[in-house]
Design an enzyme around this catalytic site. Structure first.
Site, PDB file in Angstrom:
ATOM      1  N   HIS A 322       0.275  -0.775   0.021  1.00 36.35           N
ATOM      2  CA  HIS A 322       0.065   0.267   0.008  1.00 36.35           C
ATOM      3  C   HIS A 322       1.209   1.259   0.253  1.00 36.35           C
ATOM      4  CE1 HIS A 322      -4.090   1.733   0.828  1.00 36.35           C
ATOM      5  NE2 HIS A 322      -3.177   2.904   1.159  1.00 36.35           N
ATOM      6  N   ALA A 323       0.848   2.127  -1.012  1.00 33.17           N
ATOM      7  CA  ALA A 323       1.878   3.435  -1.463  1.00 33.17           C
ATOM      8  C   ALA A 323       1.769   4.325   0.029  1.00 33.17           C
ATOM      9  CB  ALA A 323       1.406   4.347  -2.663  1.00 33.17           C
ATOM     10  N   HIS A 352       0.280  11.725  -4.743  1.00 36.00           N
ATOM     11  CA  HIS A 352      -0.536  11.858  -3.321  1.00 36.00           C
ATOM     12  C   HIS A 352       0.549  12.135  -3.006  1.00 36.00           C
ATOM     13  CE1 HIS A 352      -3.282  11.537  -0.117  1.00 36.00           C
ATOM     14  NE2 HIS A 352      -2.821  10.844   0.058  1.00 36.00           N
ATOM     15  N   GLU A 353       1.688  11.028  -2.868  1.00 35.99           N
ATOM     16  CA  GLU A 353       2.292  10.375  -1.789  1.00 35.99           C
ATOM     17  C   GLU A 353       3.547  11.697  -2.202  1.00 35.99           C
ATOM     18  OE1 GLU A 353      -0.029   7.428  -0.659  1.00 35.99           O
ATOM     19  OE2 GLU A 353       2.020   8.662  -0.026  1.00 35.99           O
ATOM     20  N   HIS A 356       3.106  14.861   0.185  1.00 36.42           N
ATOM     21  CA  HIS A 356       3.616  14.194   1.748  1.00 36.42           C
ATOM     22  C   HIS A 356       4.341  15.023   1.343  1.00 36.42           C
ATOM     23  CE1 HIS A 356      -0.261  12.888   2.923  1.00 36.42           C
ATOM     24  NE2 HIS A 356      -0.055  11.927   1.921  1.00 36.42           N
ATOM     25  N   GLU A 387      -3.261  15.210   3.163  1.00 32.72           N
ATOM     26  CA  GLU A 387      -4.417  14.552   1.774  1.00 32.72           C
ATOM     27  C   GLU A 387      -4.507  14.986   0.800  1.00 32.72           C
ATOM     28  OE1 GLU A 387      -3.396  12.148   5.142  1.00 32.72           O
ATOM     29  OE2 GLU A 387      -3.082  11.974   3.176  1.00 32.72           O
ATOM     30  N   HIS A 489      -7.093   0.892   5.907  1.00 39.03           N
ATOM     31  CA  HIS A 489      -6.577   1.497   7.191  1.00 39.03           C
ATOM     32  C   HIS A 489      -7.214   1.323   8.233  1.00 39.03           C
ATOM     33  CE1 HIS A 489      -6.094   4.023   3.515  1.00 39.03           C
ATOM     34  NE2 HIS A 489      -5.285   4.834   3.973  1.00 39.03           N
ATOM     35  N   TYR A 499      -8.980  11.982   4.769  1.00 38.84           N
ATOM     36  CA  TYR A 499      -9.194  12.028   3.128  1.00 38.84           C
ATOM     37  C   TYR A 499     -11.204  13.087   2.908  1.00 38.84           C
ATOM     38  CZ  TYR A 499      -5.515   8.866   3.823  1.00 38.84           C
ATOM     39  OH  TYR A 499      -4.568   8.120   3.951  1.00 38.84           O
TER      40      TYR A 499
HETATM   41  C1  BJ2 Z   1      -2.648   5.360  -0.630  1.00 40.77           C
HETATM   42  C2  BJ2 Z   1      -2.351   6.478   0.298  1.00 40.77           C
HETATM   43  N1  BJ2 Z   1      -1.901   6.170   1.828  1.00 40.77           N
HETATM   44  C3  BJ2 Z   1      -1.716   6.646   2.951  1.00 40.77           C
HETATM   45  C4  BJ2 Z   1      -1.173   8.239   2.261  1.00 40.77           C
HETATM   46  O1  BJ2 Z   1      -1.086   8.534   1.784  1.00 40.77           O
HETATM   47  O2  BJ2 Z   1      -2.031   8.951   3.103  1.00 40.77           O
HETATM   48  C5  BJ2 Z   1      -0.262   6.511   3.352  1.00 40.77           C
HETATM   49  C6  BJ2 Z   1      -0.943   4.446   3.921  1.00 40.77           C
HETATM   50  C7  BJ2 Z   1      -1.645   5.505   5.226  1.00 40.77           C
HETATM   51  C8  BJ2 Z   1      -1.393   7.082   5.354  1.00 40.77           C
HETATM   52  N2  BJ2 Z   1       0.028   7.374   4.038  1.00 40.77           N
HETATM   53  C9  BJ2 Z   1       1.039   7.978   4.336  1.00 40.77           C
HETATM   54  O3  BJ2 Z   1       1.551   7.754   3.274  1.00 40.77           O
HETATM   55  C10 BJ2 Z   1       0.818   8.915   5.350  1.00 40.77           C
HETATM   56  N3  BJ2 Z   1       2.652   8.307   6.670  1.00 40.77           N
HETATM   57  C11 BJ2 Z   1       1.353  10.055   4.619  1.00 40.77           C
HETATM   58  C12 BJ2 Z   1       1.365  11.196   6.295  1.00 40.77           C
HETATM   59  O4  BJ2 Z   1       0.260  10.720   6.860  1.00 40.77           O
HETATM   60  O5  BJ2 Z   1       2.414  12.026   6.197  1.00 40.77           O
HETATM   61  C13 BJ2 Z   1      -3.931   6.621   0.780  1.00 40.77           C
HETATM   62  O6  BJ2 Z   1      -4.348   5.688   1.466  1.00 40.77           O
HETATM   63  N4  BJ2 Z   1      -5.609   6.696   0.155  1.00 40.77           N
HETATM   64  C14 BJ2 Z   1      -5.005   8.158  -0.579  1.00 40.77           C
HETATM   65  C15 BJ2 Z   1      -6.695   8.408  -0.934  1.00 40.77           C
HETATM   66  C16 BJ2 Z   1      -7.155   8.134  -0.171  1.00 40.77           C
HETATM   67  C17 BJ2 Z   1      -5.914   6.663   0.542  1.00 40.77           C
HETATM   68  C18 BJ2 Z   1      -6.983   5.737   0.172  1.00 40.77           C
HETATM   69  O7  BJ2 Z   1      -6.507   4.445  -0.381  1.00 40.77           O
HETATM   70  O8  BJ2 Z   1      -7.790   4.593   0.611  1.00 40.77           O
HETATM   71 ZN    ZN Z   2      -1.459  10.683   1.906  1.00 38.06          ZN
END
Ligand code: BJ2
Ligand code: ZN
Length: 633
Positions: A322-323, A352-353, A356, A387, A489, A499
């Site tokens: 998961h990215a 998106h990434e 961050h 986000e 999540h 989000y």
């Molecule tokens: C693909 C994206 N991965 C998250 C994100 O980038 O938010 C990852 C996993 C959970 C937190 N995270 C982080 O990278 C944090 N370290 C960033 C930060 O808090 O600094 C994601 O989960 N998304 C994007 C759109 C909706 C949601 C989904 O795919 O449902």
């Molecule tokens: Zn994010």
């Protein structure tokens, strides 16, 4: 004389506070770097050794948090009198300890549960639809590709169901214990339950009421889009499967969680015409995104980023695909880990990434407590803005004009047809997400507060999925399933309302930046919001950078005011962006006599073993023995 003395004392106090916080911050960053490095090693290479290292590092970090918190408490009654708000806010943030407040063995159990749940999720495999003996399909890229490309109703149903069997169903018991420990930690921090602790960083008494108000304003547009897509899917899969007035079966939306419908674009868009990213490499996708940030006079990626990031799925080992974006708390080391697939939707995830990472770069000079997201602890940053950053840039990238400029779209006709075509594609990504983005934590807040009892977890989930999204499971669900656990999540314990906030505020940010770039003029019909591309506008970039540099050192309404001039989440901007489409959908649904909304008398979820499994030996994992006994009796 007395006034002079009082002033000298308060200046001395300020001096001491500054030194105290600086010392804590230096040590905190070091501890954070160590903890994050162990977390990274495990997430990028899941082995028993790395799991043990991560568990030890988490306990070490928690010991540091507890020490720092103990020392901060000694300032109680004094820090509140400091005149500098920057100092006071640091003390305020450091006064909440988080899950480190748990007794050591509870904390160890809590951490291990979260690691275990996200490992089950990240290593879950599914058998082939046509070959039940071949069981090596993984979520990324295998199941994601099938959901995106297959139009075989039976195959989609198989993948949808078996993913939930191999992931969610297997963590239901873990989650029960997790919720109890999470609530115990919340109470030790003075909150009623973990849901209250998650909402605390939004620093607003009306936060949840504001969210409900936003959803009320956005629901009409969602319902129009839902009615239109339901007709298109009915034409494809037939009226027996997709009724005129019912909810849409969840496995047909091109996405494992029905949270983004843009992959059924080919079924929904009236006049096809798709951008294509064929021939790209993951590296090119990341460079494309970096190029956009640089064109705004924002910061390029440091060399460590390219050296340490993982942007393609490594073979021969288990990892969390998961990215995600990582801040290693030392102002130098920032990474992305993404099993990138060369698709347009993954290009959006890249942005998106990268958003961050850009945020980390812009606020790296701030004290750790203001580098929101920096500390891997669980008092999450307000998040909605974090986000939104990458998504704001992606709103410009996605325009036909920009896609043509970078060679991802051949011909562009600037006409009304293309406009609707484009807005529909954007709505399938942005509007369909809203009810999902909202319900994820609506469900979890009710679970943490006890309003939703564990005997009703899965059916409460499907109540929300039906009520807000107008979807239904392709096969009947039961309380032996745990479908929320099939979404990253939940096992990974990452809050989600950020989000929903982001999908609303990113349009407010887009509008402010577009005005700054001279790309949008509310009085000029030739410059509507949805055609704006801020590429190469250093004015817009400087304005965005100023907000990013605040980190969470200011309350988020102040950060928003710095960028947009407003202080509230405001749904009118996203509705303005989609206005032409909303009008078009209303007319089109009327023309087809479509029923707007959904109803059903089907039982989507039952507290018993579902009919289908009661009939035959459940395939795949071991079905709960109790269920079988009930059926036998
Ligand atoms: C693909 C994206 N991965 C998250 C994100 O980038 O938010 C990852 C996993 C959970 C937190 N995270 C982080 O990278 C944090 N370290 C960033 C930060 O808090 O600094 C994601 O989960 N998304 C994007 C759109 C909706 C949601 C989904 O795919 O449902
Ligand atoms: Zn994010």
């Amino acid at each position: 004389h007395l006034a002079g003395q009082a002033r000298a004392e308060s200046e001395q106090l300020e001096e001491d506070a500054r030194n105290f916080l600086n010392e804590l911050d230096a040590r905190g960053s070091q501890e954070c770097t160590e903890a994050t490095m162990s977390n990274w090693k495990y997430a990028s290479d899941i082995t028993e050794e790395h799991r043990e290292e991560k568990a030890a590092a988490q306990l070490k970090y928690a010991a540091w948090e507890k020490e720092a918190w103990g020392r901060v408490r000694k300032w109680n009654g004094k820090w509140e009198t400091l005149s500098d708000p920057f100092l006071r806010r640091q003390f305020k943030f450091m006064s909440v300890l988080g899950t480190a407040a748990l007794p050591k063995q509870d904390l160890e159990k809590y951490n291990n549960l979260v690691t275990e749940m996200s490992t089950i999720y990240s290593t879950a495999k599914v058998c082939q639809y046509k070959d039940p003996k071949s069981c090596k399909l993984e979520l990324e890229p295998d199941l994601t590709r099938i959901l995106r490309t297959s139009r075989d109703y039976g195959e989609l149903e198989h993948v949808w169901k078996m993913w939930r069997y191999s992931s969610g169903r297997r963590i239901r018991d873990h989650y029960k214990l997790f919720v109890r420990l999470a609530n115990k930690a919340a109470k030790l921090n003075g909150f009623d339950n973990m849901g209250e602790m998650w909402v605390y960083p939004y620093e607003s008494e009306t936060f949840r009421a504001d969210l409900a108000e936003l959803w009320e304003q956005l629901k009409p547009l969602y319902q129009q889009l839902h009615a239109y897509v339901r007709r298109k899917l009915r034409e494809k899969y037939g009226e027996r499967r997709i009724s005129r007035r019912g909810p849409i079966p969840a496995h047909l939306m091109g996405n494992m969680w029905s949270q983004d419908w843009s992959e059924v674009n080919d079924l929904a868009v009236p006049f096809p015409g798709k951008a294509s990213i064929d021939g790209y490499t993951p590296r090119r996708m990341f460079e494309l995104s970096e190029e956009f940030f640089a064109s705004l006079n924002l910061t390029r990626m440091p060399s460590e980023f390219w050296e340490h990031s993982i942007i393609e799925k490594p073979q021969g080992r288990d990892l969390v695909c998961h990215a995600s974006a990582w801040d290693f708390c030392n102002g130098k080391d920032f990474r992305i880990k993404q099993c990138t697939d060369v698709t347009m939707s993954d290009l959006l995830t890249v942005h998106h990434e990268m958003g961050h990472i850009e945020y980390y770069l812009q606020y790296k000079h701030l004290p750790g407590v203001f580098r929101s997201g920096a500390n891997p602890g669980d008092v999450p940053h307000a998040g909605g803005f974090h986000e939104a950053v990458g998504d704001v840039l992606a709103l410009s990238v996605a325009t036909p004009k920009h896609l043509q400029k970078i060679g991802l779209l051949q011909e562009v006709h600037d006409d009304q047809e293309e406009d609707i075509n484009f807005l529909l594609k954007m709505a399938l990504e942005k509007i369909t997400f809203l009810p999902f983005g909202y319900l994820m934590d609506l469900w979890r807040w009710d679970v943490f507060s006890g309003k939703t009892h564990e005997d009703n977890w899965n059916c409460a989930w499907w109540d929300l999925r039906f009520k807000l999204q107008g979807i239904k499971p392709p096969v009947q669900r039961s309380e032996y399933d745990f479908d929320p656990g099939a979404k990253y999540h939940i096992p990974a314990n990452v809050p989600y309302i950020r989000y929903f906030v982001s999908f609303v505020v990113q349009f407010q940010f887009h509008k402010a930046l577009c005005m700054k770039a001279g790309e949008y003029d509310p009085l000029n019909p030739a410059k509507p919001l949805h055609k704006c591309d801020i590429y190469q506008s250093t004015d817009a970039g400087n304005l965005l950078g100023k907000m990013l540099q605040l980190g969470s050192s200011k309350e988020w309404p102040e950060a928003m005011e710095a960028l947009t001039g407003g202080r509230r989440m405001d749904a009118s901007v996203i509705r303005e962006y989609f206005k032409p489409l909303e009008n078009w959908l209303k007319k089109d649904n009327e023309r087809h006599g479509e029923f707007v909304g959904w109803e059903t008398d089907e039982v989507l979820c039952t507290s018993e073993l579902p009919r289908e499994e009661a009939k035959s030996e459940p395939s795949g994992g071991a079905a709960p023995a109790l269920g079988l006994m009930l059926v036998a009796a």
